[in-house]
Structure formats: structure tokens, C-alpha cells
Design an enzyme around this catalytic site. Structure first.
Site, mmCIF file in Angstrom:
data_model
loop_
_atom_site.group_PDB
_atom_site.id
_atom_site.type_symbol
_atom_site.label_atom_id
_atom_site.label_comp_id
_atom_site.label_asym_id
_atom_site.label_seq_id
_atom_site.Cartn_x
_atom_site.Cartn_y
_atom_site.Cartn_z
ATOM 1 N N GLY A 81 0.687 -1.275 0.017
ATOM 2 C CA GLY A 81 0.035 0.056 -0.030
ATOM 3 C C GLY A 81 0.854 1.174 0.019
ATOM 4 O O GLY A 81 0.441 2.314 0.254
ATOM 5 N N SER A 82 2.197 1.335 -0.403
ATOM 6 C CA SER A 82 2.822 2.400 -0.472
ATOM 7 C C SER A 82 2.245 3.540 -1.421
ATOM 8 O O SER A 82 2.170 4.634 -1.319
ATOM 9 C CB SER A 82 4.251 2.210 -0.782
ATOM 10 O OG SER A 82 4.651 1.786 -2.145
ATOM 11 N N ASN A 83 1.677 3.060 -2.553
ATOM 12 C CA ASN A 83 1.121 3.921 -3.618
ATOM 13 C C ASN A 83 -0.402 4.391 -2.860
ATOM 14 O O ASN A 83 -0.809 5.818 -2.794
ATOM 15 C CB ASN A 83 0.502 3.099 -4.653
ATOM 16 C CG ASN A 83 1.567 3.129 -5.844
ATOM 17 O OD1 ASN A 83 2.083 4.281 -6.465
ATOM 18 N ND2 ASN A 83 2.656 2.152 -5.885
ATOM 19 N N LEU A 94 -4.873 -6.940 -6.616
ATOM 20 C CA LEU A 94 -4.705 -8.149 -7.357
ATOM 21 C C LEU A 94 -5.927 -9.142 -7.480
ATOM 22 O O LEU A 94 -5.945 -10.205 -7.959
ATOM 23 C CB LEU A 94 -3.714 -9.179 -6.554
ATOM 24 C CG LEU A 94 -2.236 -8.358 -6.215
ATOM 25 C CD1 LEU A 94 -1.521 -9.125 -5.502
ATOM 26 C CD2 LEU A 94 -1.726 -7.881 -7.770
ATOM 27 N N ASN A 154 -6.049 1.924 -13.282
ATOM 28 C CA ASN A 154 -5.091 0.929 -12.520
ATOM 29 C C ASN A 154 -3.774 1.418 -12.878
ATOM 30 O O ASN A 154 -3.376 2.196 -13.948
ATOM 31 C CB ASN A 154 -5.190 -0.321 -13.041
ATOM 32 C CG ASN A 154 -4.541 -1.573 -12.395
ATOM 33 O OD1 ASN A 154 -3.847 -1.479 -11.094
ATOM 34 N ND2 ASN A 154 -3.807 -2.480 -13.277
ATOM 35 N N HIS A 170 0.275 -0.188 -13.430
ATOM 36 C CA HIS A 170 0.968 -1.407 -13.947
ATOM 37 C C HIS A 170 2.466 -1.111 -14.006
ATOM 38 O O HIS A 170 2.863 -0.329 -14.566
ATOM 39 C CB HIS A 170 0.435 -2.052 -15.196
ATOM 40 C CG HIS A 170 1.102 -3.304 -15.415
ATOM 41 N ND1 HIS A 170 0.654 -4.619 -14.511
ATOM 42 C CD2 HIS A 170 2.017 -3.528 -16.215
ATOM 43 C CE1 HIS A 170 1.334 -5.519 -15.053
ATOM 44 N NE2 HIS A 170 2.395 -5.277 -16.082
ATOM 45 N N ASP A 195 -5.238 -5.836 -17.404
ATOM 46 C CA ASP A 195 -4.168 -4.845 -18.099
ATOM 47 C C ASP A 195 -4.395 -4.394 -19.415
ATOM 48 O O ASP A 195 -3.488 -4.216 -20.287
ATOM 49 C CB ASP A 195 -2.786 -5.618 -18.016
ATOM 50 C CG ASP A 195 -2.423 -5.868 -16.624
ATOM 51 O OD1 ASP A 195 -2.527 -5.059 -15.784
ATOM 52 O OD2 ASP A 195 -1.535 -6.784 -16.318
HETATM 53 C C1 GRF Z 1 3.066 -1.276 -7.790
HETATM 54 O O1 GRF Z 1 4.218 -1.286 -8.306
HETATM 55 C C2 GRF Z 1 2.192 -1.192 -8.684
HETATM 56 O O2 GRF Z 1 2.561 -0.734 -9.961
HETATM 57 C C3 GRF Z 1 1.832 -2.604 -8.677
HETATM 58 O O3 GRF Z 1 1.981 -3.419 -7.409
HETATM 59 C C4 GRF Z 1 2.749 -2.475 -6.922
HETATM 60 C C5 GRF Z 1 2.226 -2.053 -5.458
HETATM 61 O O4 GRF Z 1 2.878 -1.537 -4.547
HETATM 62 N N1 GRF Z 1 0.570 -3.012 -9.447
HETATM 63 P P1 GRF Z 1 2.410 -0.992 -3.345
HETATM 64 O O5 GRF Z 1 1.534 -1.760 -2.703
HETATM 65 O O6 GRF Z 1 1.552 0.471 -3.513
HETATM 66 O O7 GRF Z 1 3.362 -0.618 -2.408
#
Ligand code: GRF
Length: 191
Positions: free
Chosen positions: A13-15, A86, A103, A105, A146
Site C-alpha cells: 500500500g505504499s501507493n 490483485l 489501474n 501497472h 491490463d
Molecule cells: C506497484 O508497483 C504497482 O504498480 C503494482 O503493485 C505495486 C504495489 O505497490 N501494481 P504498493 O502496494 O503500492 O507498495
């Protein structure tokens, strides 16, 4: 009117955290909900710490979609963001958010996309192929993994000596930089 965003995340979940922080600072939209298919996803903990409601739904609920849809409605979600999510999004949810679900990718689609291509597996495949560049693809979500319409791509080099970790870190920098800004533009342009 400030629009509400839901972020869907399965793992670290860093994003998700980066997006929450971005909109807390800018105020151009608000992350009103974080959803996961994994009870132990660190994304839920990150949301919790930042004061964003975070809810886990088990596999069956993601397959059916109705309970998730009810939560999205309850939190008045206008726009859905997948960030390391996922699970296939069921068609009733896709229909409820036409052109309002995106999304990210971690490769330059259509290369290294599709079922089973996620997380470090993507970077491993890129390194094994001898590609000299990789990057990110931000795209609309549809019924197929995708394959939704591409919104934008950003590139970075693959360097000699790169490992999965160094390449993943370079990709994450791109994700943190561009994903919130792209989401912001799309949300501000909603009709
Ligand atoms: C990211 O690289 C995203 O592109 C991919 O999974 C990763 C998730 O990273 N689909 P995080 O959970 O946001 O750290």
C-alpha cells in the site's frame, strides 16, 4: 464540490499512502475509503493511521460485488483507483464506474502484462528479457487484466547490474510522482 476517491490495494500500500497524502495536502479531491481483499494488507493499516476508513472484503464478496458496491455508495465514491490490487473487479462495479476506474501497472504495457504478471514477477521478467527500458502504465480498468485504454506511460532505464529491488525502486519513484497527478486531472475533469 470535492470528489471522493476509493483506493483498492492488496498488499503493502505504499501507493495508496502516497495518494492519500497527496490529496490531503492538495485538497483537490479526498480519499474517502481504502478497500482490500486481504485482511492483513498493510495498506489497511496505512489508511487507518492516516484517518481514512479502511475495509476488508473476503474473496466471495469481491466475486459478487454487491457488498463492495454498497460500501462505495455509502462513502459517496466518485472515482476508483487500483494500486497494487490483485483481484478482478466484478462487472457490476465496473458498470457503476464507467471511465471512473484506473489501474497502474509497473511495466510498459502491453509488454509484461496480463494474468500472473504482478509485483516483482514483472520486474523479474523485464530483467530476464534484456530490455533496456521499463516504466509505468496508467490505464482504465476493464474486464480483462491490463487491457483497458492507456492513459499515459512514463519510462525509466533498466541499468546494467539492476536487480528486482533496484528496478522496483526506480519504478516506484515514477509511480509516486505521476499516479496522484494523473488521478487528480481525471477527477477534476469528471462531468
Ligand atoms: C506497484 O508497483 C504497482 O504498480 C503494482 O503493485 C505495486 C504495489 O505497490 N501494481 P504498493 O502496494 O503500492 O507498495
Amino acid at each position: 464540490m470535492v470528489r471522493n476517491i476509493a483506493v483498492l490495494a492488496s498488499g503493502n500500500g505504499s501507493n495508496a499512502e502516497n495518494i492519500i497524502r497527496y490529496f490531503k495536502e492538495k485538497g483537490t479531491a479526498a480519499v474517502s475509503l481504502v478497500l482490500s481483499n486481504r485482511r492483513e494488507a498493510f495498506a489497511l493499516e496505512r489508511a487507518h493511521r492516516l484517518g481514512v476508513p479502511a475495509v476488508y472484503f473476503p474473496k466471495e464478496e469481491w466475486a459478487d460485488g454487491e457488498a463492495v458496491l454498497a460500501a462505495l455508495r455509502e462513502y459517496k465514491v466518485d472515482f476508483v483507483v487500483l494500486a497494487g490490487f490483485l483481484v478482478r473487479v466484478p462487472s457490476n462495479i465496473l458498470r457503476a464506474y464507467p471511465s471512473r476506474m484506473v489501474n497502474i501497472h509497473p511495466s510498459l504495457l502491453p509488454k509484461f502484462g496480463g494474468k500472473g504478471m504482478y509485483g516483482d514477477g514483472v520486474h523479474r521478467a523485464v530483467l530476464a528479457s534484456g530490455e533496456t527500458e521499463s516504466g509505468i502504465t496508467i490505464h482504465y480498468t476493464n474486464e480483462r487484466y491490463d487491457e483497458g485504454a492507456v492513459i499515459c506511460q512514463h519510462k525509466c532505464p533498466v541499468l546494467p547490474g539492476d536487480t528486482v529491488e533496484t528496478l522496483a525502486a526506480r519504478i516506484h519513484v515514477l509511480e509516486y510522482e505521476y499516479y496522484p497527478k494523473v488521478i487528480e486531472q481525471l477527477v477534476l475533469n469528471l462531468g
